[in-house]
Design an enzyme around this catalytic site. Structure first.
Site, mmCIF file in Angstrom:
data_model
loop_
_atom_site.group_PDB
_atom_site.id
_atom_site.type_symbol
_atom_site.label_atom_id
_atom_site.label_comp_id
_atom_site.label_asym_id
_atom_site.label_seq_id
_atom_site.Cartn_x
_atom_site.Cartn_y
_atom_site.Cartn_z
ATOM 1 N N GLU A 126 3.428 5.732 -6.852
ATOM 2 C CA GLU A 126 4.394 5.282 -8.119
ATOM 3 C C GLU A 126 4.920 6.657 -8.813
ATOM 4 O OE1 GLU A 126 2.518 2.382 -10.304
ATOM 5 O OE2 GLU A 126 2.718 1.001 -8.591
ATOM 6 N N GLU A 185 2.536 -3.078 -2.895
ATOM 7 C CA GLU A 185 1.712 -3.685 -4.112
ATOM 8 C C GLU A 185 2.562 -4.947 -4.482
ATOM 9 O OE1 GLU A 185 0.379 -1.383 -7.423
ATOM 10 O OE2 GLU A 185 -0.369 0.119 -6.052
#
Ligand code: IFM
Length: 441
Positions: free
Chosen positions: A168, A352
């Site tokens: 991320e 995710e």
């Protein structure tokens, strides 16, 4: 109950669970060095209850029990991260042999159980000694990260199934340097622009090191948000485009087009490090897959004040424990958009996806029906993408265990396994049993 079966997805589709080192391991164990998250959490007002990852889920000492949960759940693959400060306590130079041994045992433990190890090198806990040198706003971080990559992958790179350098990019750069919600807690647009570029540069150097070691199946993991304007006005469209620009398009553009979005750079360019355009070939080198972390959408409205001149607005749909709007269609739209617009022929993974829920143990069980509904809705959108021949090859639920949710502390529960943070007892939730039922057949 889960509505979909393995047979509803392509034959080679993988189901996995994701975690990260600082959120579960217990950073006080095993000779790990201090990180900027320890510093951030030790500063009043940054983290709910001043909580930190010192003990977390004690996964460091309970690894076997946790790997058995993966095996019993029928998971094909486990996505974990390696802690930089556990392996190199000062971030450079000295290697903590015990830390490296831990990841070696983790990889072997997965393979013994027939589970594919999917490694992420960095999931946010920067060694404090590197934060002292400016951390992500210092260009040298790309070389420090290359050294860390070399040390870790010389040891486990021969056995991991896949590897990604950084989890991320957006959160590393924006949450930590613009919003100040994550470590190092800065609110500085110049530091942000530098971190945005350096996090991609470090990714590029790390990929280069892993290719040099002969590793395959290397990718990048982006968290993306589906962005919509609050109304039909030009101003709202502009605000949504800006949000989409610094959240999604900056990283996708760098990784897959070797260029940052021109409209965004009109505002960001003055803050960028000198000569950044010379790095784009390194940043955009070929990848084998792209991971998408998806949780919610954002509705964006124009606002006054300095750039980016916008604010996000509450949506009308149901919310998770953290107040995140549940919008499963966004996952489908993003998979399609990333495939059509950026990654083209390489596989996509949902690396995710999950929700925080106020789960409680009652009579030895946890009835998290809301999470089962969430899984059903999001898996249906993944199936839609697969049916339309978008090459989605896997889905990882976040997370295996309830864990340390960064600045929100331990209250938000994302796990399919409940963790009692006093006794550290694990209790598989109804969602775990529902997944296991599907995955084990
Ligand atoms: O817990 C985090 C994780 O560390 C990164 N992706 C989002 C999750 C939920 O907020």
């Amino acid at each position: 109950m889960l509505e979909l079966k393995r047979g509803d997805f392509p034959r080679d589709f993988l189901f996995g669970a994701s975690t990260s080192s600082y959120q579960i391991e217990g950073h006080s164990f095993g000779g790990a060095g201090p990180t900027h998250w320890d510093t951030f959490a030790a500063t009043p007002g940054n983290v709910v209850g001043g909580q930190n990852g010192a003990i977390a889920c004690d996964h460091y000492n309970r690894m076997d029990e946790d790997l058995d949960l993966l095996k019993d759940g029928g998971f094909d693959v486990y996505r974990f991260s390696t802690s930089w400060a556990r392996v190199m306590p000062e971030g450079r130079g000295r290697v903590n042999a015990e830390g490296l041994d831990f990841y070696d045992r983790l990889v072997d433990g997965l393979l013994e159980r027939g589970i594919k190890p999917a490694a992420t090198l960095y999931h946010w806990e920067l060694p404090a000694a590197l934060a002292d040198l400016g951390g992500w706003s210092n260009r040298d971080i790309a070389s420090w990260f290359a050294e860390f990559t070399q040390v870790v992958m010389e040891r486990i790179g021969d056995r991991v199934w896949s590897a990604a350098p950084i989890n991320e990019f957006f959160c590393v750069a924006w949450m930590g340097h613009f919003l100040g919600h994550h470590a190092p807690g800065l609110r500085d647009v110049r530091a942000t622009a530098r971190a945005m570029h350096h996090v991609l540069l470090a990714h590029g150097r790390s990929i280069e090191v892993m290719r040099g070691l002969g590793m395959e199946n290397l990718g990048a993991v982006c968290n993306l948000e589906y962005t919509v304007p609050v109304d039909g006005s030009d101003a709202a469209a502009r605000a949504a485009r800006t949000y989409d620009g610094f959240y999604n398009r900056f990283y996708l553009g760098g990784l897959f087009n070797r260029a940052y979005p021109a409209d965004l750079m009109e505002d960001l360019d003055p803050h960028m490090p000198e000569g950044y355009r010379d790095d784009m070939d390194l940043i955009g080198q070929k990848l084998d897959w792209c991971g998408i972390n998806y949780y919610t959408r954002k509705i964006v409205a124009p606002a006054g004040g300095p750039w980016p001149h916008l604010e996000t607005v509450d949506g009308p749909l149901g919310k998770t424990q953290l107040g995140w709007e549940i919008y499963p269609d966004g996952l489908y739209h993003l998979l399609k958009r990333v495939h059509d617009g950026y990654t083209r022929d390489i596989p996509l993974y949902v690396t995710e996806n999950g929700m925080a829920n106020d789960d409680r143990v009652s009579n030895g069980a946890v009835d998290d029906k809301a999470r089962i509904d969430y899984l059903n809705a999001h898996l249906a959108r993944v199936k839609r993408a697969c049916d339309e021949k978008i090459p989605v090859k896997g889905y990882f639920t976040w997370s295996l265990l309830d864990n340390y949710e960064w600045n929100e502390g331990y209250d938000p529960r994302f796990g399919i396994v409940h963790v009692d943070f006093k006794s550290l007892k694990r209790t598989p939730k109804a969602s775990y049993h529902a997944l296991a039922k599907v995955l084990r057949t």
